[in-house]
Design a protein around this motif. Structure first.
Motif, short mmCIF file in Angstrom:
data_model
loop_
_atom_site.label_atom_id
_atom_site.label_comp_id
_atom_site.label_asym_id
_atom_site.label_seq_id
_atom_site.Cartn_x
_atom_site.Cartn_y
_atom_site.Cartn_z
N PRO A 5 -41.35 10.16 -18.87
CA PRO A 5 -41.29 8.97 -18.01
C PRO A 5 -39.93 8.28 -18.09
CG PRO A 5 -42.61 8.51 -19.97
CD PRO A 5 -42.20 9.95 -20.05
N ARG A 6 -39.71 7.41 -17.09
CA ARG A 6 -38.42 6.78 -16.89
C ARG A 6 -38.58 5.26 -16.76
NH1 ARG A 6 -34.86 10.32 -14.95
NH2 ARG A 6 -33.64 8.84 -13.73
N TRP A 7 -37.45 4.58 -16.80
CA TRP A 7 -37.40 3.16 -16.46
C TRP A 7 -37.37 3.04 -14.94
CZ3 TRP A 7 -37.23 -0.65 -20.22
CH2 TRP A 7 -36.95 -0.24 -21.51
N ALA A 8 -38.02 2.02 -14.40
CA ALA A 8 -37.90 1.66 -12.98
C ALA A 8 -37.29 0.26 -12.96
CB ALA A 8 -39.27 1.63 -12.32
N TRP A 9 -36.08 0.13 -12.44
CA TRP A 9 -35.38 -1.16 -12.44
C TRP A 9 -35.14 -1.58 -10.99
CZ3 TRP A 9 -32.64 -3.14 -17.06
CH2 TRP A 9 -32.05 -4.38 -16.83
N ALA A 10 -35.73 -2.69 -10.58
CA ALA A 10 -35.58 -3.18 -9.21
C ALA A 10 -34.57 -4.32 -9.16
CB ALA A 10 -36.93 -3.65 -8.67
N LEU A 11 -33.63 -4.20 -8.25
CA LEU A 11 -32.63 -5.24 -8.01
C LEU A 11 -33.03 -6.05 -6.78
CD1 LEU A 11 -29.40 -3.07 -8.45
CD2 LEU A 11 -30.31 -4.74 -10.09
N THR A 12 -33.00 -7.38 -6.91
CA THR A 12 -33.32 -8.26 -5.79
C THR A 12 -32.02 -8.85 -5.25
OG1 THR A 12 -33.54 -10.33 -7.04
CG2 THR A 12 -35.47 -8.86 -7.00
N GLY A 13 -32.14 -9.85 -4.41
CA GLY A 13 -30.97 -10.47 -3.80
C GLY A 13 -30.38 -11.61 -4.60
N SER A 14 -30.63 -11.64 -5.90
CA SER A 14 -30.08 -12.70 -6.73
C SER A 14 -28.77 -12.26 -7.36
CB SER A 14 -31.06 -13.06 -7.86
OG SER A 14 -30.46 -13.95 -8.76
N GLY A 15 -27.81 -13.17 -7.38
CA GLY A 15 -26.56 -12.87 -8.07
C GLY A 15 -26.58 -13.34 -9.52
N HIS A 16 -27.64 -14.04 -9.91
CA HIS A 16 -27.79 -14.60 -11.26
C HIS A 16 -27.85 -13.47 -12.28
CE1 HIS A 16 -28.89 -17.83 -14.01
NE2 HIS A 16 -29.96 -17.17 -14.39
N PHE A 17 -26.82 -13.32 -13.08
CA PHE A 17 -26.72 -12.27 -14.09
C PHE A 17 -26.83 -10.86 -13.48
CE2 PHE A 17 -27.86 -15.94 -16.74
CZ PHE A 17 -26.84 -15.86 -17.66
N PHE A 18 -26.36 -10.72 -12.26
CA PHE A 18 -26.38 -9.42 -11.57
C PHE A 18 -25.47 -8.42 -12.27
CE2 PHE A 18 -25.78 -6.68 -7.76
CZ PHE A 18 -27.09 -6.62 -7.32
N ILE A 19 -24.26 -8.84 -12.59
CA ILE A 19 -23.29 -7.95 -13.25
C ILE A 19 -23.79 -7.56 -14.63
CG2 ILE A 19 -20.94 -7.83 -14.19
CD1 ILE A 19 -20.15 -9.72 -11.79
N GLU A 20 -24.35 -8.52 -15.36
CA GLU A 20 -24.88 -8.23 -16.69
C GLU A 20 -26.09 -7.29 -16.62
OE1 GLU A 20 -22.76 -12.18 -16.78
OE2 GLU A 20 -24.13 -11.17 -15.41
N SER A 21 -26.86 -7.41 -15.56
CA SER A 21 -27.99 -6.48 -15.37
C SER A 21 -27.47 -5.05 -15.19
CB SER A 21 -28.84 -6.90 -14.17
OG SER A 21 -29.51 -8.12 -14.44
N PHE A 22 -26.38 -4.91 -14.45
CA PHE A 22 -25.76 -3.59 -14.29
C PHE A 22 -25.35 -3.02 -15.65
CE2 PHE A 22 -24.25 -2.52 -9.82
CZ PHE A 22 -25.31 -3.16 -9.22
N ASP A 23 -24.76 -3.88 -16.47
CA ASP A 23 -24.34 -3.43 -17.80
C ASP A 23 -25.54 -2.94 -18.61
OD1 ASP A 23 -21.70 -4.04 -17.18
OD2 ASP A 23 -21.76 -6.00 -18.18
N LEU A 24 -26.65 -3.62 -18.50
CA LEU A 24 -27.87 -3.20 -19.21
C LEU A 24 -28.40 -1.88 -18.67
CD1 LEU A 24 -29.86 -6.50 -19.74
CD2 LEU A 24 -29.07 -4.92 -21.50
#
Length: 183
Positions: A7-26
């Protein structure tokens, strides 16, 4: 052709810029992750001039179908964890109301229906917040209904709502421990 690791991670991105770059890093730290990119997230990507440059064990799935076809993997055990981060107040409200009309809300709904735990990084968690916009730091003032929806989502089964980047990192780390113990 390389076999898809599950199994895998499922990561959904929404239209928020709040910690968007940091989410990419994670996301970049996770092995075997599918990133679900909503139409709104695509807009944010352009505003922040970001590219979807992830490790080769990461698949990127775009919101291109009315019925969110990419989420079908929840029914066949492809995913062990759903992450919606960052989550707009709109996404949180729809999750609370059971509305699944976008890729992120479909990820959340199908995860729930398939007993897959979800981690939701809600953006609107205090009466006054600072967030990064493309032009710099801005103050935002979430509405009472936004705060109420975040509180309600915290009561849902198999849903962990986090309110800070540190809590998101902690939740992912804890989930990684559970996954490695199960494997």
């Amino acid at each position: 052709m390389t076999r898809l690791h599950t199994p895998r991670w499922a990561w959904a991105l929404t239209g928020s810029g709040h910690f968007f770059i940091e989410s990419f890093d994670l996301i970049r730290t996770l092995e075997h992750c599918d990133v679900f990119v909503s139409k709104a997230a695509n807009e944010v990507l352009r505003m922040y001039k970001l590219k979807l440059d992830f490790p080769e064990t990461t698949r990127v799935l775009h919101d291109k179908t009315a019925s969110s076809v990419p989420i079908g993997g929840f029914y066949t055990g492809v995913y062990h964890t759903a992450v919606i981060a960052p989550a707009t107040s709109n996404t949180v409200a729809k999750c609370v109301a059971g509305i699944s009309d976008s890729l992120p809300t479909n990820v959340y709904a199908q995860a729930g229906k398939c007993l897959v735990p979800s981690i939701v990084f809600a953006c609107d968690t205090a009466p006054e917040l600072e967030t990064m916009a493309p032009s710099g730091i801005v103050k935002v003032y979430p509405r009472p209904i936004d705060l109420e929806n975040t509180a309600r989502l915290k009561t849902y089964e198999r849903t962990q709502v986090v309110e800070s980047l540190a809590e998101l990192i902690e939740a992912i780390t804890a989930r990684q421990r559970v996954i490695s113990d199960d494997g």
